[in-house]
Scaffold this active site. Structure first.
Site, PDB file in Angstrom:
ATOM      1  N   ASP A 106      42.824  27.437  35.143  1.00 39.15           N
ATOM      2  CA  ASP A 106      44.142  26.812  35.308  1.00 39.15           C
ATOM      3  C   ASP A 106      45.141  27.492  34.377  1.00 39.15           C
ATOM      4  O   ASP A 106      44.751  28.068  33.353  1.00 39.15           O
ATOM      5  CB  ASP A 106      44.073  25.328  34.946  1.00 39.15           C
ATOM      6  CG  ASP A 106      43.110  24.577  35.845  1.00 39.15           C
ATOM      7  OD1 ASP A 106      42.890  25.031  36.982  1.00 39.15           O
ATOM      8  OD2 ASP A 106      42.577  23.548  35.396  1.00 39.15           O
TER       9      ASP A 106
HETATM   10  N1  URA Z   1      37.803  23.273  34.879  1.00 42.70           N
HETATM   11  C1  URA Z   1      39.108  22.922  34.881  1.00 42.70           C
HETATM   12  O1  URA Z   1      39.440  21.761  35.010  1.00 42.70           O
HETATM   13  N2  URA Z   1      40.010  23.897  34.693  1.00 42.70           N
HETATM   14  C2  URA Z   1      39.702  25.203  34.502  1.00 42.70           C
HETATM   15  O2  URA Z   1      40.592  26.033  34.322  1.00 42.70           O
HETATM   16  C3  URA Z   1      38.339  25.545  34.505  1.00 42.70           C
HETATM   17  C4  URA Z   1      37.410  24.566  34.702  1.00 42.70           C
END
Ligand code: URA
Length: 238
Positions: A106
């Site tokens: 993310d």
């Molecule tokens: N899980 C999440 O919620 N976000 C990420 O970026 C990676 C794993």
């Protein structure tokens, strides 16, 4: 052993179109072993080849395998829309070589991100069949309880997922920090699992993939490095 013409070598390394690479060579911008090469069709053995372009030394690489310590506020998607894309942290020629993230983090998740232009490697690393563990450190809004840890280990039901998803391992690091190991890579998985278990993730860092630990790479936030053979071997499940 494979010999390739210099213009094709430069093009394969992402330094531009064949026409542009021809011009670079003809302009005397490329040298090999201290000799300026102006013959665009001069052929060289690619294995271990080093060349200098604009005074900078490069090693020929058939494919590149990169580790990046991803900072926050950077998007992994190719067409980043709200934040700068991950490619802004890498040399331009990597984009031309089609270097892509292996899976996505993310925009606000920090930590270890692999990138490559080797489709087979990207596929292998992303395949759920390979069971490659990803180790995350999540900071939570509410205090972590043994019940939360137990729930994450037991499995939580996420909207859109047919079966509950469970952490491979999960341990409390302190009152608001949790190390959670996952083998899947579902959308927002850590954040959604924490939310489903009644807490809220306020920060997330990926600390390791397989046995490759971010802190073993020595990368500061925003820095990248080529992965060595030894580091690549740490990504293979044992
Ligand atoms: N899980 C999440 O919620 N976000 C990420 O970026 C990676 C794993």
């Amino acid at each position: 052993m494979s010999k390739l013409a210099l213009d094709r070598i430069l093009q394969s390394q992402g330094f531009g179109t064949r026409k542009w690479c021809n011009e670079l060579i003809a302009d005397g911008e490329v040298s090999i072993a201290g000799n300026v090469i102006t013959d665009t069709r001069a052929a060289f053995e690619t294995a271990g080849l080093q060349f200098t372009l604009y005074g900078e030394l490069w090693t020929y690489r058939e494919h590149v395998y990169i580790a990046l310590n991803k900072p926050g506020n950077i998007e992994c998607s190719r067409k980043a829309s709200h934040h700068p894309g991950v490619h802004t942290l890498l040399p331009e020629q990597f984009t031309r070589r089609d270097v892509q993230p292996v899976g996505r983090l993310d925009h606000d998740t920090t930590g270890l991100l692999l990138l490559s232009d080797d489709g087979a490697f990207i596929h292998q690393q992303s395949s759920p069949k390979r069971h490659i563990p990803k180790i995350y450190v999540a900071t939570t809004h509410d205090e972590i309880t043994p019940a939360l840890v137990a729930q994450l280990l037991h499995g939580v039901k996420l909207h859109d997922e047919p079966a509950p998803l469970a952490a491979v391992t999960c341990r409390m690091l302190d009152a608001h920090q949790l190390e959670i190991v996952l083998e899947q890579g579902k959308y927002h998985q850590v954040k959604r699992m924490l939310a489903a278990a009644g807490n809220h993730c306020v920060a997330l860092n990926r600390a390791a993939i397989g046995k490759l630990q971010l802190n073993g790479t020595g990368l500061a936030e925003g820095e990248w490095c080529y992965l060595s053979e030894e580091q690549l071997a740490l990504l293979v499940p044992s």
